[in-house]
Design an enzyme around this catalytic site. Structure first.
Site, short mmCIF file in Angstrom:
data_model
loop_
_atom_site.label_atom_id
_atom_site.label_comp_id
_atom_site.label_asym_id
_atom_site.label_seq_id
_atom_site.Cartn_x
_atom_site.Cartn_y
_atom_site.Cartn_z
N CYS A 105 3.38 -6.04 9.54
CA CYS A 105 4.36 -5.55 10.52
C CYS A 105 4.38 -6.50 11.71
O CYS A 105 3.34 -7.03 12.10
CB CYS A 105 3.99 -4.15 10.99
SG CYS A 105 5.24 -3.41 12.07
N GLU B 133 0.82 -1.20 0.00
CA GLU B 133 0.00 0.00 0.00
C GLU B 133 0.85 1.26 0.00
O GLU B 133 1.86 1.34 0.71
CB GLU B 133 -0.90 0.02 1.24
CG GLU B 133 -1.78 -1.18 1.28
CD GLU B 133 -3.12 -0.92 1.92
OE1 GLU B 133 -3.37 0.18 2.42
OE2 GLU B 133 -3.93 -1.86 1.90
N CYS C 103 -3.20 7.28 8.74
CA CYS C 103 -2.16 6.65 9.56
C CYS C 103 -2.71 5.42 10.27
O CYS C 103 -3.75 5.48 10.92
CB CYS C 103 -1.69 7.59 10.65
SG CYS C 103 -0.75 8.97 10.06
N ASN D 107 -6.92 7.03 14.42
CA ASN D 107 -7.85 6.64 13.36
C ASN D 107 -8.40 5.26 13.66
O ASN D 107 -7.62 4.32 13.88
CB ASN D 107 -7.13 6.62 12.00
CG ASN D 107 -6.69 8.00 11.59
OD1 ASN D 107 -7.49 8.94 11.55
ND2 ASN D 107 -5.41 8.16 11.28
N SER E 293 9.87 7.01 9.77
CA SER E 293 9.29 6.88 11.11
C SER E 293 9.58 5.49 11.66
O SER E 293 9.39 4.49 10.97
CB SER E 293 7.78 7.10 11.01
OG SER E 293 7.17 6.83 12.26
N CYS F 200 3.24 8.50 0.96
CA CYS F 200 3.49 7.65 2.13
C CYS F 200 3.83 6.24 1.62
O CYS F 200 3.05 5.63 0.90
CB CYS F 200 2.26 7.65 3.03
SG CYS F 200 2.46 6.63 4.50
N CYS G 103 -2.85 -0.21 16.01
CA CYS G 103 -2.54 -0.08 14.58
C CYS G 103 -3.13 -1.24 13.78
O CYS G 103 -2.95 -2.41 14.14
CB CYS G 103 -1.02 -0.05 14.41
SG CYS G 103 -0.49 -0.09 12.70
N LEU H 206 6.48 8.06 19.45
CA LEU H 206 6.54 8.04 20.92
C LEU H 206 5.22 7.50 21.48
O LEU H 206 5.19 6.52 22.21
CB LEU H 206 6.84 9.45 21.44
CG LEU H 206 6.95 9.61 22.95
CD1 LEU H 206 8.08 8.77 23.52
CD2 LEU H 206 7.14 11.09 23.32
N ASN H 207 4.16 8.18 21.16
CA ASN H 207 2.79 7.66 21.40
C ASN H 207 2.35 7.49 22.85
O ASN H 207 1.21 7.08 23.10
CB ASN H 207 2.57 6.32 20.68
CG ASN H 207 2.60 6.48 19.18
OD1 ASN H 207 2.45 7.59 18.68
ND2 ASN H 207 2.77 5.40 18.45
N CYS I 53 1.88 -2.96 17.60
CA CYS I 53 1.32 -1.84 18.38
C CYS I 53 -0.20 -2.06 18.44
O CYS I 53 -0.83 -2.38 17.43
CB CYS I 53 1.67 -0.51 17.71
SG CYS I 53 3.44 -0.29 17.54
N GLY J 2 4.56 -1.38 7.87
CA GLY J 2 5.85 -1.96 8.22
C GLY J 2 6.74 -1.07 9.06
O GLY J 2 6.49 0.13 9.22
N GLU J 3 7.78 -1.68 9.59
CA GLU J 3 8.76 -0.98 10.42
C GLU J 3 10.06 -0.90 9.60
O GLU J 3 10.77 -1.91 9.46
CB GLU J 3 8.96 -1.76 11.73
CG GLU J 3 10.13 -1.33 12.58
CD GLU J 3 10.24 0.18 12.81
OE1 GLU J 3 9.33 0.76 13.41
OE2 GLU J 3 11.25 0.76 12.38
N1 SAH Z 1 6.12 1.47 11.72
C1 SAH Z 1 6.51 2.82 11.74
C2 SAH Z 1 5.96 3.61 10.59
C3 SAH Z 1 4.54 3.32 10.17
S1 SAH Z 1 3.28 3.78 11.27
C4 SAH Z 1 6.13 3.47 13.05
O1 SAH Z 1 5.37 2.89 13.80
O2 SAH Z 1 6.63 4.55 13.32
C5 SAH Z 1 3.15 5.53 11.02
C6 SAH Z 1 2.55 6.29 12.19
O3 SAH Z 1 1.15 5.97 12.32
C7 SAH Z 1 3.18 5.95 13.53
O4 SAH Z 1 3.53 7.13 14.21
C8 SAH Z 1 2.09 5.23 14.26
O5 SAH Z 1 2.20 5.41 15.65
C9 SAH Z 1 0.85 5.85 13.69
N2 SAH Z 1 -0.38 5.04 13.82
C10 SAH Z 1 -0.48 3.71 13.81
N3 SAH Z 1 -1.79 3.34 13.92
C11 SAH Z 1 -2.50 4.48 13.99
C12 SAH Z 1 -3.90 4.76 14.09
N4 SAH Z 1 -4.79 3.79 14.11
N5 SAH Z 1 -4.28 6.07 14.14
C13 SAH Z 1 -3.37 7.06 14.06
N6 SAH Z 1 -2.04 6.84 13.95
C14 SAH Z 1 -1.61 5.57 13.92
FE1 SF4 Z 2 4.14 -1.58 12.92
FE2 SF4 Z 2 4.21 1.11 12.99
FE3 SF4 Z 2 1.86 -0.21 13.09
FE4 SF4 Z 2 3.53 -0.28 15.18
S1 SF4 Z 2 2.49 1.53 14.35
S2 SF4 Z 2 2.44 -2.05 14.28
S3 SF4 Z 2 5.50 -0.34 14.16
S4 SF4 Z 2 3.29 -0.18 11.38
#
Ligand code: SAH
Ligand code: SF4
Length: 415
Positions: A179, A136, A406, A363, A260, A172, A186, A286-287, A183, A230-231
């Site tokens: 991944c 994607e 995101c 989201n 990121s 993006c 996500c 950071l989150n 998290c 992905g990471e």
């Molecule tokens: N894996 C990497 C990059 C992809 S995620 C990472 O985690 O940084 C890109 C961003 O989307 C990250 O900052 C992540 O915390 C955020 N993200 C993941 N799930 C989300 C969601 N459901 N709503 C808003 N942001 C989200």
């Molecule tokens: Fe992977 Fe980034 Fe989603 Fe965490 S937020 S599961 S590292 S894609």
């Protein structure tokens, strides 16, 4: 509620227990995952100019044919070997007979949001089955404000586009299919890790989108964010290979790229040693305001906590005007309280680095039980951070209606 356990049931592919994440470190020091990187058959796309020159020399041709190939596939975006007219017809025929193809990924499906965002399923070359091999990528005309204030506006290298429906855009890009980091908020995590993308597959997403929008590199303002599926730092070599292709062969500026990471400390340390000429800017997911909350949301925090993360970030030698971005997903009732904002301000200030914070209202996605933060909480959080003197930006959700925002990327074909 123990969200780790809840999620591991929902997602049996991925361990919620971080001790099981050790497998991520197998093989190449600590950075390569165990997923097989299936590069497409004999794709020229993904080889840099030097490798293409070596290929030509091995075929008894002069080395400059390699530069001609690189020019055709990366700058002119020619996607068919037969159309590379700078090469003699007989050479094209020999390459084809040897099984070579351009092999640039192609856009297979487009989901268009009411806000103009486009989400693509990109088909990698050499696919076994369509779904298994799509990744994607998202196009956001006018961006999502995530790039504001991180130094990229001031580089002056590119002017606004003319004669186009957009002035600037952000692409993006995905680095893996799925991944492994798991998290809890996500949607991509629900897929588990399917596989790593090759450097050509990562860079190819960008080329496919640049071609679709007839982007003129060096003139149009396009930012890249490696924030798709992905990471990136668990597929480090392929990710950096893609960046080098995009900088050296395509001509994009690393100062207009942001990667990121969820906080893969050895990846950040290695990233800090990359030459500035090919190093994108860094964003850290950071989150959470402290280790207690962060380890519940992001199991990776039990392997690398906030202190080790910040120590690694400090090793990056920033360019003039460059800032490190901290991304912060606001989860209703979980991470969106004013006291959390004060903790975040303290944390990022303690890095001693020029920083900015990108707030992202969570989201939603199917099967994830968090709630979106109320708009007043988002504003109060932003105001508290700003009041603490932290540069704070609110990322606009783009393409939520087509699952392009995101954390929503999951090869959702219904849109
Ligand atoms: N894996 C990497 C990059 C992809 S995620 C990472 O985690 O940084 C890109 C961003 O989307 C990250 O900052 C992540 O915390 C955020 N993200 C993941 N799930 C989300 C969601 N459901 N709503 C808003 N942001 C989200
Ligand atoms: Fe992977 Fe980034 Fe989603 Fe965490 S937020 S599961 S590292 S894609």
């Amino acid at each position: 509620m123990d969200r780790g356990r809840e999620c591991s049931i929902l997602n049996p592919d991925v361990p919620a227990d971080p001790s099981q994440l050790v497998h991520l470190d197998a093989g190449n020091p600590v950075l390569e995952s165990t997923a097989v990187s299936r590069a497409p058959g004999k794709a020229l796309f993904g080889l840099d100019a030097d490798a293409l020159a070596s290929l030509m020399v091995a075929m008894g041709e002069p080395g400059f044919r390699g530069s001609q190939l690189a020019e055709a596939i990366y700058r002119q975006r020619v996607d068919d070997l037969g159309k590379i007219t700078t090469l003699p017809r007989a050479l094209r025929a020999r390459l084809a007979a040897d099984g070579w193809e351009v092999g640039c990924p192609r856009i297979a499906q487009v989901f268009t949001s009411v806000d103009g965002t486009e989400r693509y399923l990109v088909q990698c070359a050499g696919a076994d089955t369509a779904q298994a091999q799509t990744v994607e990528t998202v196009w956001m005309p006018e961006g999502d404000d995530g790039e504001a204030g991180d130094g990229s506006e001031e580089d002056g290298a590119e002017k606004g586009a003319t004669g186009k429906s957009w002035n600037r855009a952000t692409i993006c890009v995905s680095s893996q299919v799925g991944c492994a980091v798991n998290c809890q908020f996500c949607l991509t995590a629900k897929l588990g890790l399917q596989r790593n993308l090759s450097a050509g597959e990562i860079a190819g997403q960008v080329i496919a989108v640049l071609a679709r929008h007839a982007v003129q590199v060096g003139r149009d303002r396009v930012n890249l964010v490696f924030m798709g599926m992905g990471e990136p730092f668990l597929n480090y070599d392929n990710f950096m290979g893609a960046v080098r292709l995009l900088v050296r062969e395509v001509g994009l500026s690393p100062q207009r790229m942001t990667v990121s990471t969820s906080g893969i400390v050895p990846g950040i340390e290695r990233f800090a040693t990359e030459p500035a000429e090919v190093r994108p800017k860094l964003a850290i997911s950071l989150n959470a305001p402290n280790d207690l909350i962060r380890q519940e949301l992001m199991p990776i925090n039990r392997k690398w906590n906030i202190k080790s993360l910040m120590d690694a970030v400090r090793q990056i030698k920033l360019r003039p005007r460059e800032r490190v971005t901290f991304e912060y997903v606001l989860l209703g009732g979980v991470t969106d309280q004013p006291a959390h904002a004060l903790e975040v301000a303290r944390l990022v200030r303690r890095t001693g680095l020029p920083v900015k914070v990108n707030l992202i209202a969570w989201n939603p996605g199917p099967g994830i039980t968090y709630s979106m933060p109320p708009p007043e909480a988002v504003e109060a959080f932003r105001a508290t951070l700003a009041g603490e003197g932290i540069a704070t930006y609110l990322r606009r959700p783009r393409g939520r209606d087509v699952f392009a925002a995101c954390g929503q990327l999951k090869r959702t074909v219904e849109g």
